[in-house]
Design an enzyme around this catalytic site. Structure first.
Site, PDB file in Angstrom:
ATOM      1  N   SER A   1     -12.555  10.517 -45.362  1.00 41.45           N
ATOM      2  CA  SER A   1     -11.160  10.648 -45.764  1.00 41.45           C
ATOM      3  C   SER A   1     -10.731   9.341 -46.422  1.00 41.45           C
ATOM      4  O   SER A   1     -11.572   8.576 -46.910  1.00 41.45           O
ATOM      5  CB  SER A   1     -10.298  10.975 -44.543  1.00 41.45           C
ATOM      6  OG  SER A   1      -8.990  11.338 -44.936  1.00 41.45           O
ATOM      7  N   ASN A   2      -9.447   9.069 -46.459  1.00 35.34           N
ATOM      8  CA  ASN A   2      -8.926   7.821 -47.040  1.00 35.34           C
ATOM      9  C   ASN A   2      -7.628   7.466 -46.315  1.00 35.34           C
ATOM     10  O   ASN A   2      -7.101   8.285 -45.553  1.00 35.34           O
ATOM     11  CB  ASN A   2      -8.729   7.987 -48.559  1.00 35.34           C
ATOM     12  CG  ASN A   2      -7.736   9.089 -48.857  1.00 35.34           C
ATOM     13  OD1 ASN A   2      -6.565   8.990 -48.532  1.00 35.34           O
ATOM     14  ND2 ASN A   2      -8.213  10.171 -49.462  1.00 35.34           N
ATOM     15  N   PRO A   3      -7.108   6.254 -46.542  1.00 34.99           N
ATOM     16  CA  PRO A   3      -5.967   5.800 -45.717  1.00 34.99           C
ATOM     17  C   PRO A   3      -4.583   6.278 -46.189  1.00 34.99           C
ATOM     18  O   PRO A   3      -3.578   5.734 -45.749  1.00 34.99           O
ATOM     19  CB  PRO A   3      -6.036   4.264 -45.817  1.00 34.99           C
ATOM     20  CG  PRO A   3      -7.081   3.942 -46.811  1.00 34.99           C
ATOM     21  CD  PRO A   3      -7.591   5.192 -47.428  1.00 34.99           C
TER      22      PRO A   3
END
Ligand code: C5P
Length: 217
Positions: A23-25
């Protein structure tokens, strides 16, 4: 008739097995601020959101999704009846090729993983858009922000692109764009308009973006 805005926000998750994903932040704050601002301006707002820790803004219809495939399905269902699509979501660009329905035992986790691209939702919507629909993309970049954003504006056949630099600039303490409460944006249009705004709180950036793009008109 109110203007119908379809907005996406937050990250997506792509799973290797039931308990592990890439995923990503992305926090979703920019997309949620846009949804809230559009609703305040009288738009009918549908918000398709990846997993975030934010409540639904008042007056907004919220659809929760997790993966890119789910976001594509949801956006694809809602797109034809919207007037404006704002794709603020940070969709994972790639996903593991293989998925294990059972949790993979630690000893059996491979040292390398093969990825495949996730379908580009925005590009797919652009391919079937009506001429009167407005398409707005986001471009998060760590370098060459403007050049890459221009390329995306053309390649994805958008009306507008909102570009921002992500990451900790020059080792500074504060993150920029992802996770942050403030943002600095560069707005480019297919017609050649170029405007900058910020740093400013995301709700201010959201209001400025809608005003500059003349949404709802
Ligand atoms: O190509 P890149 O991922 O940087 O493009 C960002 C823009 O494209 C964002 O507006 C994002 O929501 C959208 N996008 C998408 N589907 C993907 C990847 C990105 O709609 N698979």
């Amino acid at each position: 008739m109110p203007v119908r805005c379809l907005i996406t926000a937050g990250p997506t998750r792509e799973f290797f097995d039931p308990v592990r994903f890439v995923s990503n932040p992305s926090s979703g704050k920019m997309g949620y601020a846009l949804a809230a601002a559009a609703a305040t301006l009288g738009c009918e707002v549908e918000l398709v959101s990846g997993p975030v820790a934010l409540p639904a803004p008042p007056g907004v219809r919220l659809y929760r999704v997790i993966t890119g495939a789910e976001m594509l399905e949801c956006v694809g269902t809602l797109f034809d009846t919207c007037d404006v699509l704002v794709k603020a979501a940070a969709v994972c660009d790639f996903r593991p090729c293989a998925y294990s329905a059972q949790k993979v035992k630690k000893e059996a986790v491979p040292c390398s993983v093969e990825f495949e691209p996730v379908p580009d939702i925005l590009k797919m919507m652009a391919a079937r858009r009506r001429p009167d629909q407005v398409l707005v993309g986001f471009a998060a970049e760590t370098v060459n922000v403007e050049a890459y954003a221009r390329r995306k504006l053309q390649e994805k056949r958008l009306d507008w692109i909102v570009a921002n630099r992500v990451g900790r600039e020059g080792g500074a303490d504060l993150p920029n764009a992802f996770e942050a409460d403030t943002n600095t944006v560069l707005l480019l249009s297919a017609q050649g308009l170029r405007e900058e705004y910020g740093p400013a709180p995301k709700p201010d950036v959201a209001r400025w973006l809608l005003q500059t793009m003349k949404i709802p008109g």
